[in-house]
Write an enzyme that holds these catalytic residues in place. Structure first.
Site, PDB file in Angstrom:
ATOM      1  N   ALA A  53       0.763  -1.196   0.127  1.00 19.02           N
ATOM      2  CA  ALA A  53      -0.142  -0.092  -0.153  1.00 19.02           C
ATOM      3  C   ALA A  53       0.617   1.193  -0.033  1.00 19.02           C
ATOM      4  O   ALA A  53       0.662   2.161  -1.011  1.00 19.02           O
ATOM      5  CB  ALA A  53      -1.068  -0.235   0.990  1.00 19.02           C
ATOM      6  N   ASP A 225      -4.170  -2.387   3.984  1.00 19.11           N
ATOM      7  CA  ASP A 225      -3.974  -1.665   2.439  1.00 19.11           C
ATOM      8  C   ASP A 225      -5.013  -0.408   2.580  1.00 19.11           C
ATOM      9  O   ASP A 225      -4.716   0.514   2.164  1.00 19.11           O
ATOM     10  CB  ASP A 225      -4.481  -2.433   1.356  1.00 19.11           C
ATOM     11  CG  ASP A 225      -3.350  -3.471   1.110  1.00 19.11           C
ATOM     12  OD1 ASP A 225      -3.144  -4.322   1.775  1.00 19.11           O
ATOM     13  OD2 ASP A 225      -2.684  -3.205   0.089  1.00 19.11           O
TER      14      ASP A 225
HETATM   15  O1  MRU Z   1      -1.275  -7.153  -3.430  1.00 16.58           O
HETATM   16  P1  MRU Z   1      -0.279  -6.493  -2.484  1.00 16.58           P
HETATM   17  O2  MRU Z   1       0.968  -7.535  -2.608  1.00 16.58           O
HETATM   18  O3  MRU Z   1       0.126  -5.310  -2.715  1.00 16.58           O
HETATM   19  O4  MRU Z   1      -0.820  -6.649  -1.075  1.00 16.58           O
HETATM   20  C1  MRU Z   1       0.036  -6.096   0.203  1.00 16.58           C
HETATM   21  C2  MRU Z   1      -0.188  -6.139   1.159  1.00 16.58           C
HETATM   22  O5  MRU Z   1      -1.642  -6.834   1.601  1.00 16.58           O
HETATM   23  C3  MRU Z   1       0.384  -5.673   2.313  1.00 16.58           C
HETATM   24  O6  MRU Z   1       0.036  -6.539   3.542  1.00 16.58           O
HETATM   25  C4  MRU Z   1      -0.158  -4.228   2.552  1.00 16.58           C
HETATM   26  O7  MRU Z   1       0.070  -3.457   1.461  1.00 16.58           O
HETATM   27  C5  MRU Z   1      -0.027  -3.559   3.764  1.00 16.58           C
HETATM   28  S1  MRU Z   1       1.712  -3.354   4.263  1.00 16.58           S
HETATM   29  C6  MRU Z   1       2.641  -2.536   3.264  1.00 16.58           C
END
Ligand code: MRU
Length: 329
Positions: A53, A225
């Site tokens: 995110a 997210d």
């Molecule tokens: O689909 P992604 O790999 O972008 O998902 C990322 C996540 O779910 C993380 O846990 C989230 O972005 C939070 S921590 C940076």
């Protein structure tokens, strides 16, 4: 508290050129890909070459900084394209909206300052989340995490994984369970890569082994997210299962996120738009087809953990606790 140094930055800027560490190539190959234009930038987000995110949002800001000499009209067109890449993670929308406002009302110079300030702030927030998180941790503990929340997913050391990186460098004796995270293996490919690169002891498990290891686990630390006003938190698919299992075993379940992930315009998690991705991500394991063509497939990328299952939300501003009622951000 000692700071962490990472060998592989997730973004690199050389002159006015932006490069990403291509996360699709990890862990086999370390490849830096030059982002040549808006098509490349959007493709990198959609295909998860750059992900997580906060990092998606920071990447978009870096990209816009390299295009700041374009006309305002062109910049706003690029902003619209970036907003139409992935819908769930809030940081992208949060930063782009604030950037647009600056550009519109105060001009390019102020908009550029906004980018520099936001990047510096989020780097510092990653450190502060670690500081706040470490106060909760026993010096000898087993942690379960989810997906990838480290330097590959957010500025500096990440969110949940920032706590783990700092625990390690500051002498805590920690062990980490890393679910592989189907379908795209962000746990097995990326978190394991990060932990190996920092020499942190960890064990990769299949997602369905979470309840098997839960008795050994002292803390669950996951990212988010998008967090609704009441604390309901969207995160990588499987996070809610983890929270339900944690509650059964009476284990503390913490969400770790900067306050820029909190979307106060949404009352609760049911309002969060969940990205549904393509069938091919499930239908193939590497090159090999594993699902018959005639089977239907459902591939939501995220789920929402209700605030009731969250012990606390660790932010740069401190830890917010669930004391029976919602978080009321
Ligand atoms: O689909 P992604 O790999 O972008 O998902 C990322 C996540 O779910 C993380 O846990 C989230 O972005 C939070 S921590 C940076």
């Amino acid at each position: 508290m000692r700071r962490v140094v990472f060998k592989y930055p997730s973004l690199k800027i050389e002159g006015n050129d932006l490069y990403i560490l291509d996360q699709k190539e990890l862990p086999q190959r370390i490849v830096y890909k030059k982002i040549k234009g808006i098509d490349d930038a959007c493709e990198a987000i959609v295909s998860l070459r750059v992900r997580g995110a906060p990092l998606i949002g920071i990447f978009a800001l870096h990209f816009l900084k390299t295009r700041i000499n374009k006309s305002k009209e062109e910049i706003f067109e690029m902003i619209e394209r970036l907003k139409n890449t992935r819908p769930t993670a809030y940081n992208l929308f949060n930063y782009l909206e604030r950037f647009s406002l600056k550009l519109n009302l105060e001009g390019k110079r102020e908009a550029e300052f906004f980018i520099e300030r936001t990047i510096a702030e989020e780097e510092n927030n990653s450190f502060l989340m670690a500081e706040n998180g470490l106060k909760l941790l026993k010096e000898n503990s087993t942690i379960l995490t989810q997906c990838n929340t480290g330097y590959l997913a957010a500025p500096y050391a990440g969110t949940a994984l920032s706590i783990i990186h700092h625990a390690h460098i500051n002498g805590y004796k920690i062990r980490v369970y890393v679910p592989e995270v189907r379908p795209l293996m962000q746990g097995a490919r990326l978190t394991a890569f990060e932990l190996v690169s920092q020499g942190i002891e960890h064990t990769v498990i299949v997602d369905s082994a979470i309840s098997t290891v839960m008795e050994e686990v002292d803390y669950i630390l996951v990212g988010a997210d998008r967090i609704a006003k009441n604390g309901d938190s969207a995160n990588k698919i499987g996070t809610r299962n983890m929270a339900i299992i944690a509650r059964y075993f009476n284990k503390p379940f913490y969400v770790v996120a900067p306050t820029s992930t909190i979307d106060r315009s949404l009352k609760h998690g049911a309002d969060i738009k969940i990205e549904v991705r393509g069938r091919e991500e499930l239908a193939y394991c590497g090159e090999k087809k594993v699902i018959p063509d005639k089977s239907n497939v459902l591939n939501p990328a995220f789920d929402v953990t209700p605030f009731k299952l969250i012990t606390g939300i660790i932010t740069e501003k401190g830890v917010f606790y669930n004391n029976g009622s919602d978080f009321s951000f």
